[in-house]
Design a protein around this motif. Structure first.
Motif, short mmCIF file in Angstrom:
data_model
loop_
_atom_site.label_atom_id
_atom_site.label_comp_id
_atom_site.label_asym_id
_atom_site.label_seq_id
_atom_site.Cartn_x
_atom_site.Cartn_y
_atom_site.Cartn_z
N ARG A 154 0.83 -1.09 0.16
CA ARG A 154 -0.09 0.23 0.02
C ARG A 154 0.87 1.29 0.09
O ARG A 154 1.92 1.50 0.78
CB ARG A 154 -0.74 0.09 1.22
CG ARG A 154 -1.92 -1.12 1.22
CD ARG A 154 -2.82 -1.16 2.50
NE ARG A 154 -1.78 -1.42 3.68
CZ ARG A 154 -2.32 -1.65 4.92
NH1 ARG A 154 -3.71 -1.43 5.11
NH2 ARG A 154 -1.55 -1.86 6.02
N THR A 155 0.60 2.29 -0.70
CA THR A 155 1.39 3.60 -0.80
C THR A 155 0.50 4.82 -0.57
O THR A 155 1.06 5.73 -0.07
CB THR A 155 2.08 3.67 -2.21
OG1 THR A 155 0.75 3.80 -3.02
CG2 THR A 155 2.63 2.52 -2.53
N GLY A 156 -0.79 4.57 -0.72
CA GLY A 156 -1.46 5.86 -0.29
C GLY A 156 -1.29 6.93 -1.50
O GLY A 156 -1.49 8.07 -1.35
N MET A 157 -0.65 6.40 -2.68
CA MET A 157 -0.43 7.60 -3.53
C MET A 157 -1.33 7.50 -4.92
O MET A 157 -1.95 6.31 -5.31
CB MET A 157 0.96 7.17 -4.30
CG MET A 157 2.23 7.12 -3.20
SD MET A 157 3.94 6.78 -3.95
CE MET A 157 4.61 6.81 -2.24
N THR A 158 -1.32 8.69 -5.59
CA THR A 158 -2.24 8.67 -6.91
C THR A 158 -1.00 8.59 -7.95
O THR A 158 0.15 8.56 -7.71
CB THR A 158 -2.95 9.85 -6.88
OG1 THR A 158 -2.06 11.18 -7.14
CG2 THR A 158 -3.78 9.99 -5.69
N LEU A 159 -1.34 8.63 -9.19
CA LEU A 159 -0.77 9.10 -10.32
C LEU A 159 -0.21 10.38 -10.40
O LEU A 159 -0.98 11.19 -9.87
CB LEU A 159 -1.32 8.52 -11.64
CG LEU A 159 -1.56 7.20 -11.92
CD1 LEU A 159 -2.88 6.79 -12.91
CD2 LEU A 159 -0.12 6.48 -12.33
N PRO A 160 0.84 10.83 -11.00
CA PRO A 160 1.23 12.14 -10.70
C PRO A 160 0.47 13.21 -11.68
O PRO A 160 1.06 14.11 -12.35
CB PRO A 160 2.76 11.99 -11.04
CG PRO A 160 2.74 11.01 -12.20
CD PRO A 160 1.83 9.97 -11.85
N TYR A 161 -0.66 13.21 -11.83
CA TYR A 161 -1.45 14.07 -12.55
C TYR A 161 -2.84 14.27 -11.89
O TYR A 161 -3.39 13.30 -10.76
CB TYR A 161 -1.63 13.75 -13.79
CG TYR A 161 -1.96 12.33 -14.37
CD1 TYR A 161 -3.20 11.86 -14.60
CD2 TYR A 161 -0.99 11.61 -14.68
CE1 TYR A 161 -3.59 10.69 -15.00
CE2 TYR A 161 -1.13 10.32 -15.03
CZ TYR A 161 -2.34 9.72 -15.12
OH TYR A 161 -2.49 8.38 -15.55
N GLY A 312 -8.23 8.53 -8.13
CA GLY A 312 -7.88 9.09 -7.02
C GLY A 312 -7.11 8.24 -6.21
O GLY A 312 -6.94 6.88 -6.41
N VAL A 313 -6.90 8.42 -4.93
CA VAL A 313 -6.02 7.40 -4.10
C VAL A 313 -6.82 6.43 -3.28
O VAL A 313 -8.25 6.54 -3.23
CB VAL A 313 -5.50 8.39 -2.77
CG1 VAL A 313 -6.54 8.60 -1.84
CG2 VAL A 313 -4.44 7.51 -1.97
N LEU A 314 -6.25 5.27 -3.08
CA LEU A 314 -6.84 4.13 -2.71
C LEU A 314 -6.32 4.05 -1.22
O LEU A 314 -5.31 4.11 -0.79
CB LEU A 314 -6.27 2.98 -3.23
CG LEU A 314 -6.81 1.56 -2.54
CD1 LEU A 314 -8.32 1.39 -2.92
CD2 LEU A 314 -5.95 0.21 -3.04
N GLY A 315 -7.35 4.27 -0.18
CA GLY A 315 -7.01 4.30 1.14
C GLY A 315 -6.55 3.30 1.79
O GLY A 315 -6.53 2.15 1.17
N PHE A 316 -6.06 3.28 3.09
CA PHE A 316 -5.10 2.17 3.55
C PHE A 316 -6.10 1.00 4.16
O PHE A 316 -5.69 0.02 4.59
CB PHE A 316 -4.13 2.73 4.45
CG PHE A 316 -3.01 3.02 4.14
CD1 PHE A 316 -1.74 2.53 4.17
CD2 PHE A 316 -2.94 4.46 3.76
CE1 PHE A 316 -0.60 2.96 3.72
CE2 PHE A 316 -1.72 4.78 3.36
CZ PHE A 316 -0.42 4.19 3.18
N THR A 317 -7.36 1.35 4.24
CA THR A 317 -8.47 0.47 4.75
C THR A 317 -9.50 0.13 3.51
O THR A 317 -10.44 -0.24 3.87
CB THR A 317 -9.08 0.86 5.88
OG1 THR A 317 -9.84 2.11 5.69
CG2 THR A 317 -8.25 1.11 7.06
#
Length: 398
Positions: A154-161, A312-317
């Motif tokens: 898991r990263t909690g990251m989105t694509l850079p746009y 959008g971001v995928l949350g940690f849960t």
């Protein structure tokens, strides 16, 4: 050891020791002490950082050459902080290598440490040149929260746009420098050409066209070939913050064919394989060779050259439903196929997980699992058909 000395009798009957003999005896009995090098003989700060950079990665330095670019961005007393880059020629197949450095001067000269090293973490805790937010981030060390990252993708990251845009994955997983392992990077192009931070963090300009953002849990992301990029030295940036525009900049070396951003993933001061990690609800996958590969959103697979939509971001849960080729995943009233059906959820949908427990075992794309997840609506789904980034409980056990 007995040292004979020459004696002569003084008036009054006392013995006197010859001064010359006494000094000779002391010289023999007392070992000489090494003196620290004189100030004018000690390496300068830039010399010390350059030497340490070549020592830290001798193989890399041999390949890249000796074009070392040191930027001391902060200096106070016997402390200094900045960036150190091993540059390459424009057009080279190799991209530059860069580190953050922290240096402290003692009686013997400058002692230099790089981000990701335990010595760097120790120095960061007390260094007066570190800003409070980055001090907490950089002093965590390899024994901090990021130690739990092993086996956790898991990263909690989105694509850079921006969320809602689709860009082309011009190059699938490949090395920071082409085919070299680890395949830490992907090339992304198109859209509005605005490159944004994939997650909140602390940002640094490594050189013209190159931004590095340090995140929590030991992660960092690099953005190269930028045009009109921001100039930052430890500035806090939020997720989605403007970093620059896609470009073909090779000020510090390497090559770029067409406008794009070269995005790379780092952990504990080193590049790591980006495959298996999730960005904007896409799981990146390596191909048979560098620049190939693909990305998965549920069962939907997009090969290099295709478009990736920013969900959008995928949350940690949270997790993304992956039916491994099906259309829907059955939801049940309990953790197993013996429980009643309570509806379904579509492939590729995002689900929020309240807790997990074991139940009947099933096999999906990512392997066999007996874990089941209780969703926020109270229903249950099999872990075998949900990408969560971890093999087991996601938000504690039920």
């Amino acid at each position: 050891m007995f040292l004979p000395v020459t004696r002569r009798r003084r008036p009054g009957g006392r013995l006197a020791v010859g001064a010359a003999a006494l000094f000779a005896a002391l010289a023999l009995a007392t070992p000489a002490q090494a003196s620290p090098p004189a100030a004018d003989e000690q390496p300068t700060l830039t010399e010390a950082v350059s030497t340490r950079l070549h020592t830290a990665a001798p193989g890399t330095a041999t390949v890249l050459g000796s074009d070392t670019r040191i930027d001391v961005t902060r200096k106070q007393g016997g402390w200094a902080f900045g960036t150190a880059v091993l540059a390459t020629p424009a057009g080279s197949e190799h991209l530059p290598e860069g580190r953050l450095f922290l240096a402290h001067r003692d009686a013997t000269g400058w002692k230099v440490s790089f981000d990701g090293e335990s010595s760097f973490s120790r120095l960061a805790r007390t260094s007066p040149v570190m800003k409070a937010p980055e001090q907490r981030l950089l002093s965590a060390g390899t024994d901090g929260p990021q130690a739990a990252v092993a086996g956790d993708f898991r990263t909690g990251m989105t694509l850079p746009y921006s969320t809602g845009q689709s860009w082309t994955m011009a190059g699938g997983p490949h090395g920071w420098s082409g085919e070299a392992a680890p395949w830490s990077s992907v090339d992304l192009a198109g859209g509005d050409q605005v490159v944004r931070a994939v997650r909140a963090g602390t940002a640094y300009t490594m050189c013209q066209g190159w931004i590095r953002v340090l995140h929590d849990r030991g992660y960092a992301t690099d953005y190269y070939h930028l045009w009109n990029n921001i100039g930052v030295d430890g500035a806090t940036v939020q997720a989605g913050a403007f970093l620059g525009n896609t470009g073909t900049d090779v000020t510090c070396g390497g090559s770029a064919l067409g406008r794009h951003v070269h995005l790379a993933l780092r952990h504990d001061g080193a590049y790591i394989g980006i495959a298996g990690h999730n960005l904007s609800k896409w799981v990146l996958q390596s191909g048979g060779s560098a620049y190939q590969g693909s990305a998965l959103h549920g069962s939907r697979q997009v090969a290099a050259g295709g478009a990736l939509y920013n969900y959008g971001v995928l949350g940690f849960t949270q997790g993304v439903v992956d039916t491994d080729g099906g259309t829907t995943l059955t939801r049940r009233t309990g953790p197993g196929t013996g429980y009643a059906v309570a509806g379904s959820v579509a492939d590729g949908e995002t689900v929020t997980i309240s807790c997990s427990r074991t139940g009947t075992s099933h096999t999906g794309r990512w392997g066999t699992s007996a874990w089941w997840h209780r969703l926020s609506d109270g229903t249950w789904v099999s872990d075998a058909f949900v990408w969560t980034g971890v093999d087991g409980p996601v938000n504690g056990t039920c």
